[in-house]
Enzyme design. Structure first.
Site, PDB file in Angstrom:
ATOM      1  N   ASP A   1       0.879  -1.157   0.000  1.00  0.00           N
ATOM      2  CA  ASP A   1       0.000   0.000   0.000  1.00  0.00           C
ATOM      3  C   ASP A   1       0.928   1.222   0.000  1.00  0.00           C
ATOM      4  O   ASP A   1       2.111   1.103   0.327  1.00  0.00           O
ATOM      5  CB  ASP A   1      -0.860  -0.035   1.275  1.00  0.00           C
ATOM      6  CG  ASP A   1      -1.604   1.268   1.484  1.00  0.00           C
ATOM      7  OD1 ASP A   1      -2.159   1.793   0.496  1.00  0.00           O
ATOM      8  OD2 ASP A   1      -1.615   1.767   2.635  1.00  0.00           O
ATOM      9  N   LEU A   2       0.409   2.374  -0.383  1.00  0.00           N
ATOM     10  CA  LEU A   2       1.277   3.557  -0.429  1.00  0.00           C
ATOM     11  C   LEU A   2       1.147   4.425   0.831  1.00  0.00           C
ATOM     12  O   LEU A   2       2.069   4.510   1.642  1.00  0.00           O
ATOM     13  CB  LEU A   2       0.941   4.383  -1.681  1.00  0.00           C
ATOM     14  CG  LEU A   2       1.572   5.771  -1.755  1.00  0.00           C
ATOM     15  CD1 LEU A   2       3.090   5.687  -1.785  1.00  0.00           C
ATOM     16  CD2 LEU A   2       1.061   6.513  -2.989  1.00  0.00           C
ATOM     17  N   ASP A   3      -0.049   5.039   0.970  1.00  0.00           N
ATOM     18  CA  ASP A   3      -0.222   6.010   2.056  1.00  0.00           C
ATOM     19  C   ASP A   3      -0.120   5.324   3.408  1.00  0.00           C
ATOM     20  O   ASP A   3      -0.916   4.444   3.731  1.00  0.00           O
ATOM     21  CB  ASP A   3      -1.586   6.693   1.931  1.00  0.00           C
ATOM     22  CG  ASP A   3      -1.699   7.477   0.633  1.00  0.00           C
ATOM     23  OD1 ASP A   3      -0.741   8.193   0.299  1.00  0.00           O
ATOM     24  OD2 ASP A   3      -2.727   7.349  -0.060  1.00  0.00           O
TER      25      ASP A   3
ATOM     26  N   LYS B   1     -10.745  -0.690  -1.690  1.00  0.00           N
ATOM     27  CA  LYS B   1     -10.589  -1.562  -0.525  1.00  0.00           C
ATOM     28  C   LYS B   1     -11.812  -1.376   0.353  1.00  0.00           C
ATOM     29  O   LYS B   1     -12.343  -0.275   0.379  1.00  0.00           O
ATOM     30  CB  LYS B   1      -9.316  -1.172   0.235  1.00  0.00           C
ATOM     31  CG  LYS B   1      -8.048  -1.285  -0.627  1.00  0.00           C
ATOM     32  CD  LYS B   1      -6.848  -0.605   0.018  1.00  0.00           C
ATOM     33  CE  LYS B   1      -5.683  -0.579  -0.953  1.00  0.00           C
ATOM     34  NZ  LYS B   1      -4.492   0.114  -0.458  1.00  0.00           N
TER      35      LYS B   1
ATOM     36  N   GLU C   1      -0.040  -3.346   4.503  1.00  0.00           N
ATOM     37  CA  GLU C   1      -1.077  -2.314   4.661  1.00  0.00           C
ATOM     38  C   GLU C   1      -1.056  -1.676   6.039  1.00  0.00           C
ATOM     39  O   GLU C   1      -0.694  -2.323   7.014  1.00  0.00           O
ATOM     40  CB  GLU C   1      -2.453  -2.978   4.502  1.00  0.00           C
ATOM     41  CG  GLU C   1      -3.070  -2.828   3.141  1.00  0.00           C
ATOM     42  CD  GLU C   1      -3.544  -1.408   2.835  1.00  0.00           C
ATOM     43  OE1 GLU C   1      -3.507  -0.552   3.741  1.00  0.00           O
ATOM     44  OE2 GLU C   1      -3.952  -1.161   1.691  1.00  0.00           O
ATOM     45  N   ASP C   2      -1.470  -0.420   6.096  1.00  0.00           N
ATOM     46  CA  ASP C   2      -1.608   0.224   7.403  1.00  0.00           C
ATOM     47  C   ASP C   2      -3.071   0.405   7.787  1.00  0.00           C
ATOM     48  O   ASP C   2      -3.376   0.883   8.871  1.00  0.00           O
ATOM     49  CB  ASP C   2      -0.924   1.594   7.410  1.00  0.00           C
ATOM     50  CG  ASP C   2      -1.652   2.585   6.516  1.00  0.00           C
ATOM     51  OD1 ASP C   2      -2.101   2.161   5.419  1.00  0.00           O
ATOM     52  OD2 ASP C   2      -1.788   3.752   6.905  1.00  0.00           O
TER      53      ASP C   2
ATOM     54  N   LYS D   1      -8.858   5.514   6.126  1.00  0.00           N
ATOM     55  CA  LYS D   1      -7.593   4.988   5.605  1.00  0.00           C
ATOM     56  C   LYS D   1      -7.857   3.872   4.597  1.00  0.00           C
ATOM     57  O   LYS D   1      -8.590   2.935   4.882  1.00  0.00           O
ATOM     58  CB  LYS D   1      -6.715   4.471   6.745  1.00  0.00           C
ATOM     59  CG  LYS D   1      -6.091   5.592   7.551  1.00  0.00           C
ATOM     60  CD  LYS D   1      -5.028   5.052   8.479  1.00  0.00           C
ATOM     61  CE  LYS D   1      -4.470   6.171   9.331  1.00  0.00           C
ATOM     62  NZ  LYS D   1      -3.718   5.655  10.470  1.00  0.00           N
TER      63      LYS D   1
ATOM     64  N   THR E   1       2.035   9.792   4.146  1.00  0.00           N
ATOM     65  CA  THR E   1       1.068  10.695   3.513  1.00  0.00           C
ATOM     66  C   THR E   1      -0.326  10.560   4.110  1.00  0.00           C
ATOM     67  O   THR E   1      -1.195  11.388   3.845  1.00  0.00           O
ATOM     68  CB  THR E   1       1.001  10.430   2.005  1.00  0.00           C
ATOM     69  OG1 THR E   1       1.107   9.017   1.811  1.00  0.00           O
ATOM     70  CG2 THR E   1       2.134  11.115   1.273  1.00  0.00           C
TER      71      THR E   1
ATOM     72  N   SER F   1      -2.512   1.069  -4.465  1.00  0.00           N
ATOM     73  CA  SER F   1      -3.062   2.178  -3.677  1.00  0.00           C
ATOM     74  C   SER F   1      -4.359   2.645  -4.311  1.00  0.00           C
ATOM     75  O   SER F   1      -4.486   2.687  -5.535  1.00  0.00           O
ATOM     76  CB  SER F   1      -2.061   3.332  -3.651  1.00  0.00           C
ATOM     77  OG  SER F   1      -2.691   4.492  -3.164  1.00  0.00           O
ATOM     78  N   ALA F   2      -5.300   2.997  -3.448  1.00  0.00           N
ATOM     79  CA  ALA F   2      -6.570   3.511  -3.956  1.00  0.00           C
ATOM     80  C   ALA F   2      -6.441   4.972  -4.379  1.00  0.00           C
ATOM     81  O   ALA F   2      -7.356   5.555  -4.935  1.00  0.00           O
ATOM     82  CB  ALA F   2      -7.634   3.387  -2.871  1.00  0.00           C
TER      83      ALA F   2
HETATM   84  C1  G6P Z   1      -5.558   5.877  -0.066  1.00  0.00           C
HETATM   85  C2  G6P Z   1      -5.646   6.586   1.270  1.00  0.00           C
HETATM   86  C3  G6P Z   1      -7.027   7.182   1.486  1.00  0.00           C
HETATM   87  C4  G6P Z   1      -7.438   7.996   0.301  1.00  0.00           C
HETATM   88  C5  G6P Z   1      -7.436   7.145  -0.954  1.00  0.00           C
HETATM   89  C6  G6P Z   1      -7.780   7.939  -2.186  1.00  0.00           C
HETATM   90  O1  G6P Z   1      -6.182   4.655   0.027  1.00  0.00           O
HETATM   91  O2  G6P Z   1      -5.339   5.708   2.318  1.00  0.00           O
HETATM   92  O3  G6P Z   1      -6.995   7.926   2.657  1.00  0.00           O
HETATM   93  O4  G6P Z   1      -8.721   8.499   0.505  1.00  0.00           O
HETATM   94  O5  G6P Z   1      -6.113   6.616  -1.130  1.00  0.00           O
HETATM   95  O6  G6P Z   1      -6.776   8.884  -2.428  1.00  0.00           O
HETATM   96  P1  G6P Z   1      -6.886  10.078  -3.464  1.00  0.00           P
HETATM   97  O7  G6P Z   1      -5.515  10.666  -3.421  1.00  0.00           O
HETATM   98  O8  G6P Z   1      -7.214   9.454  -4.781  1.00  0.00           O
HETATM   99  O9  G6P Z   1      -7.913  10.976  -2.950  1.00  0.00           O
HETATM  100 MG    MG Z   2      -2.191   3.132   3.716  1.00  0.00          MG
END
Ligand code: G6P
Ligand code: MG
Length: 897
Positions: free
Chosen positions: A9-11, A145, A169-170, A45, A17, A114-115
């Protein structure tokens, strides 16, 4: 389980972030006058932008139109985009890059799932976008997710089965998505929130745990054969195989049941010569549960495996058990990626009802053969052997497989009955234990380490031309190694001097005769390694034998002297004298190429090793500023070995004086003088007054290579260092820059070249520590010794009760014990390290000829009591006990002395 992909996962995993998302939402919520806190944020998240907004709006009385929602979501995104402008490569969270690097080295694919539609921007700002094999484009994903789509898409695009992927994942939603995708889930953060994860880490600094899971493979080895499989016992990928004499005799050995992947697999027993695995095949859509038990061992050129398949369900099952087989006869240097493959004829295959034979004639004209036999009739589907099992409830289907290997005109070993074979192997291991000294302490951890070391050593003993020689390590160095076999023999003198005898004999047998640039052979020189695979036989690699080692020859003399002290075997000494004299001559002439009194090396051939001491990686000799030193290189420790060799030979000559009374006297004096001169000059040339330490080496201009390293630690073992200087060295070795908390590092953490994950510039090597420990014991640095002893003992617990070749040099206070991803295990001189550590704390001094066995024991905090049985000195076996009583260490001999 074998893993081929890791999906991040990224964030919140790769960068922090997640807090920017929070800040951006918070700003928007404040503007809208909606209550929003960190608790609500936790639910956002991993969740997409619009869904996140919906969650926030739950706290609002107003209902918003879709248009308005789009507007606010966009507004949040504008805020978010401002925040991420500040990102730089320094914002990659600790551990991520380290983990990525290891994954790359191991050929594991990586992806980001990542979403976030901002993921590409964020990864670019972090400067790591190109590091991943695939990044899921969130704008193309239909379901976010906790739906598994993101992770499944990543898996497809890196070409790895979901069941063979690990997701990191976090967020709780992310963990749920990973689990639904059928992957192994690693949570990063709070275990209470990430309840469904298979494993939770506080942060990715702890990435070693992920490496542990990925690296799971099973090795069994016995004598010349070893097999490396994945955690299910299968050989599938290129890094696995059944090897014999530097060649892979099985490159595929993959069991499947009706083409299904198992649900669970567990290694139930793992010894050097035996492994047991239980594997469950379960189908969720019906109640079919099959349990497979695999048990295997190696005995005399044959790998044995028994398979027991049990039906644990309620109805009768028909199961197709298939074994995919292949033998590519690749040279081990090709498998390691060290040399490209030019091969002879294509391997031929013959299939019969109960056996498959693979045959291959290499460019060396040698025939290599793998014979796979079954005790049940089988049919074939392409390369697969198929067994049909009809299984009423609770019934079992069993079959056995034997894989025999031969090279050239070797006779095929007779196959034993499975249990008879197993018993024979067990017996031979027990006999070996009885042949060695027995050691029992009140510390269980030490006891099991000792036991494991004895077994490791036994399994590494090669039956080589009639000699028992410890191979250097499994999987890459399963051959006699001059330096490693000699050091292992030195470390093992206390528990079994017999190893030394055979090592000395083989080393002498292959002692160099002529000058040969390519193999670096020189008269009197002791070999580096001896290979016999196809690449070696055809000269593609110069290893049959290779002589590019500068320390094996003085170490050979050191071992001979010590062996004599332990055995008093004068006949053997006489027999070895010609070889010893040739070795001594090499040390004095070829060893010291410029006649300055120091031994220095420079490879004779471009293909040879740049560095010819034990730290043989190309970048292992570096100055404090990180610059690589130019050869010829005179390493500190090799001067120590030479000093010890001169002193030892002087003593041996004295003992032998009746052989040639006239000459010997002069030789004794000459050698003592030579040793004294070397000692003097060593202090002059290597001591760094400003640093109060010895240089690692001298370079081509006789300039000091001024890094602080473990190399001078060996000089304590050799005794070349004067008292005052010795104290400086010992203190420095256990100071925080050198001592990680798990052991002494190869290089100080203050050096420019320091890298705790490097092979020789900051990692911790148990054998290095054990030789230094013998040095501490020699000089009476008991406190230093205890520190090292306890550290290594504790480290062994982190490696399943075994000491590996090396591990990472991270500070114990900052990071958990981290394995070096491609360390050999078992490794001879690591396995024998506990013996040397024990010898060090017992302060043993022996002189078999004079019947002297003396102890000067100290006990580390972890041990209060040691019993040693059957320690062989000369013809006698000694039993003794050491005990701490009222704070004082006492000892008593039981018999013999
Ligand atoms: C990730 C983050 C979420 C965020 C989603 C969409 O999954 O954990 O907090 O809402 O991405 O991100 P975006 O940058 O497309 O709004
Ligand atoms: Mg994350």
């Amino acid at each position: 389980m074998h893993y081929g992909g890791v999906i991040f996962d990224l964030d919140g995993v790769i960068a922090d972030t997640a807090r920017f998302h929070y800040e951006a939402w918070k700003k928007l919520a404040d503007e809208l006058g909606i209550y929003f806190d960190k608790k609500t944020n936790e639910r956002l998240k991993g969740i997409g932008r619009m869904e996140s907004l919906d969650i926030i709006l739950e706290n609002s009385n107003i209902s918003y139109t879709l248009e308005q929602k789009k507007y606010y979501a966009e507004k949040k995104n504008e805020y978010y985009k401002q925040f991420i402008q500040t990102l730089t490569p320094d914002d990659v969270l600790p551990g991520v890059k380290e983990l990525m690097e290891i994954l790359k080295r191991k050929g594991i694919k990586t992806a980001v799932a990542s979403a976030s539609k901002n993921a590409p921007t964020v990864l670019n700002k972090l400067g790591i976008a190109s590091e991943f094999d695939y990044i899921v484009d969130a704008s193309r994903i239909r379901k976010g997710k906790p739906d598994p789509e993101l992770f499944l898409t990543a898996a497809i695009n890196i070409g790895v089965e979901p069941s063979e992927c690990i997701g990191i994942e976090d967020s709780a939603a992310g963990i749920e998505a990973i689990k639904r995708a059928g992957m192994f889930a690693v949570g990063v953060g709070d275990p209470k929130i990430l309840k469904k994860a298979d494993m939770v880490l506080k942060d990715l600094k702890d990435y070693g745990k992920i490496v542990d899971i990925i690296c799971e493979n099973i090795t069994i080895n016995n004598d010349r054969i070893f097999i490396v499989t994945d955690g299910k016992g299968n050989i599938k990928e290129d890094r696995y195989g059944l090897f014999y004499k530097d060649t892979r005799f099985l490159s595929k050995y993959d069991l499947e049941i009706d083409g299904k992947k198992p649900k669970l697999s567990k290694i139930t027993s793992e010894k050097n010569f035996l492994k047991e695995i239980s594997i469950e095949y379960k189908e969720d859509d019906n109640d079919r549960i099959l349990q497979m038990y695999r048990k295997s061992f190696i005995y005399e050129n044959t790998f044995y495996e028994s398979f027991v398949l049990k039906n644990c369900g309620l109805k009768t099952e028909i199961a197709n058990v298939t074994l995919d087989l292949d033998a590519d006869f690749k040279d081990i240097f090709d498998v390691r990626g060290f040399a490209g493959g030019i091969y002879g004829s294509k391997p031929g295959v013959q299939r019969e009802a109960r056996q498959v034979v693979f045959e291959y004639t290499g460019l060396d004209g040698v025939l290599r053969k793998t014979t796979v036999q079954f005790n049940q009739d089988a049919r074939y589907e392409k390369n697969k052997v198929v067994f049909m099992a009809e299984l009423p409830p609770n019934k079992v289907f069993t079959f056995e497989v034997h894989v025999n290997v031969t090279v050239g005109n070797e006779k095929k070993a007779t196959t034993l009955d499975f249990y008879e074979g197993l018993k024979t192997v067990e017996k031979s291991f027990n006999e070996w234990s009885m042949e060695c000294a027995e050691v029992i302490t009140d510390n269980e951890r030490f006891n099991s380490l000792y036991k494991r070391s004895i077994e490791d050593l036994r399994s590494l003993l090669l039956n080589y031309e009639g000699y028992r020689i410890p191979a250097a390590g499994i999987p890459w160095f399963a051959v006699p190694f001059g330096r490693d076999s000699i050091v292992c023999a030195v470390q093992s003198l206390m528990i079994n001097p017999g190893i030394a005898r055979d090592v000395l004999l083989l080393a002498a047998k292959y002692q160099g005769l002529k000058l040969d640039g390519r193999s670096e052979e020189e008269p009197g020189k002791i070999f580096h390694e001896i290979r016999e695979g196809e690449f070696t036989n055809t000269g593609m690699v110069p290893f049959g034998p290779y002589y590019g080692t500068h320390d094996a020859t003085p170490l050979f003399l050191v071992l001979l002297h010590k062996y004599y002290k332990w055995t008093g075997d004068i006949e053997f000494l006489r027999k070895m004298l010609p070889a010893a004299e040739k070795a001594l001559e090499w040390v004095i002439s070829y060893g010291d190429r410029d006649n300055d009194g120091f031994l220095e090396y420079m490879r004779a051939d471009e293909k040879g090793f740049t560095n010819q001491g034990w730290k043989d990686s190309e970048d292992s000799v570096r100055a404090s500023d990180g610059k690589i030193a130019s050869p010829p290189i005179a390493l500190a420790e090799i001067q120590g070995y030479a000093y010890d060799a001169y002193m030892g030979m002087a003593e041996l000559y004295k003992i032998l004086k009746d052989t040639d009374p006239g000459n010997i006297k002069d030789k004794v004096e000459a050698l003592k003088n030579k040793a004294a001169a070397l000692r003097r000059n060593f202090h002059k040339a290597f001591w760094m007054e400003d640093k109060k330490y010895f240089a690692e080496a001298l370079d081509r201009n006789k300039r000091q290579v001024d890094s602080i390293t473990s190399n001078p630690g060996h000089c304590l073992w050799s005794g070349i260092i004067d008292g005052v200087y010795a104290k400086y060295v010992a203190d420095r070795l256990i100071s925080p820059e050198m001592f990680s908390g798990w052991g002494i590092r190869t290089m100080s953490s203050k050096e420019a070249a320091y890298d705790p994950e490097s092979y020789h510039n900051g990692s911790v090597w148990p054998h290095d520590n054990s030789l230094i420990a013998l040095g501490f014991s020699r000089y009476g640095f008991w406190e230093h010794l205890k520190v090292v002893f306890d550290a290594l003992l504790e480290a062994s617990a982190g490696f399943h009760g075994r000491l590996p070749e090396l591990f990472c040099g991270y500070d114990k206070r900052e990071r958990p014990l981290t394995q070096y991803p491609v360390a050999c295990s078992p490794q001879a001189w690591a396995a024998a390290s506990p013996f040397a550590l024990l010898e060090a704390i017992l302060g043993i001094r022996v002189d078999a000829q004079k019947g002297i066995v003396s102890l000067d024991p100290t006990l580390p905090d972890s041990i209060n009591h040691i019993t040693v049985k059957r320690m062989r000195v000369g013809e006698k076996l000694y039993d003794f006990e050491v005990e701490r009583k009222n704070g004082k260490v006492e000892y008593s001999f039981k018999k013999g002395a």
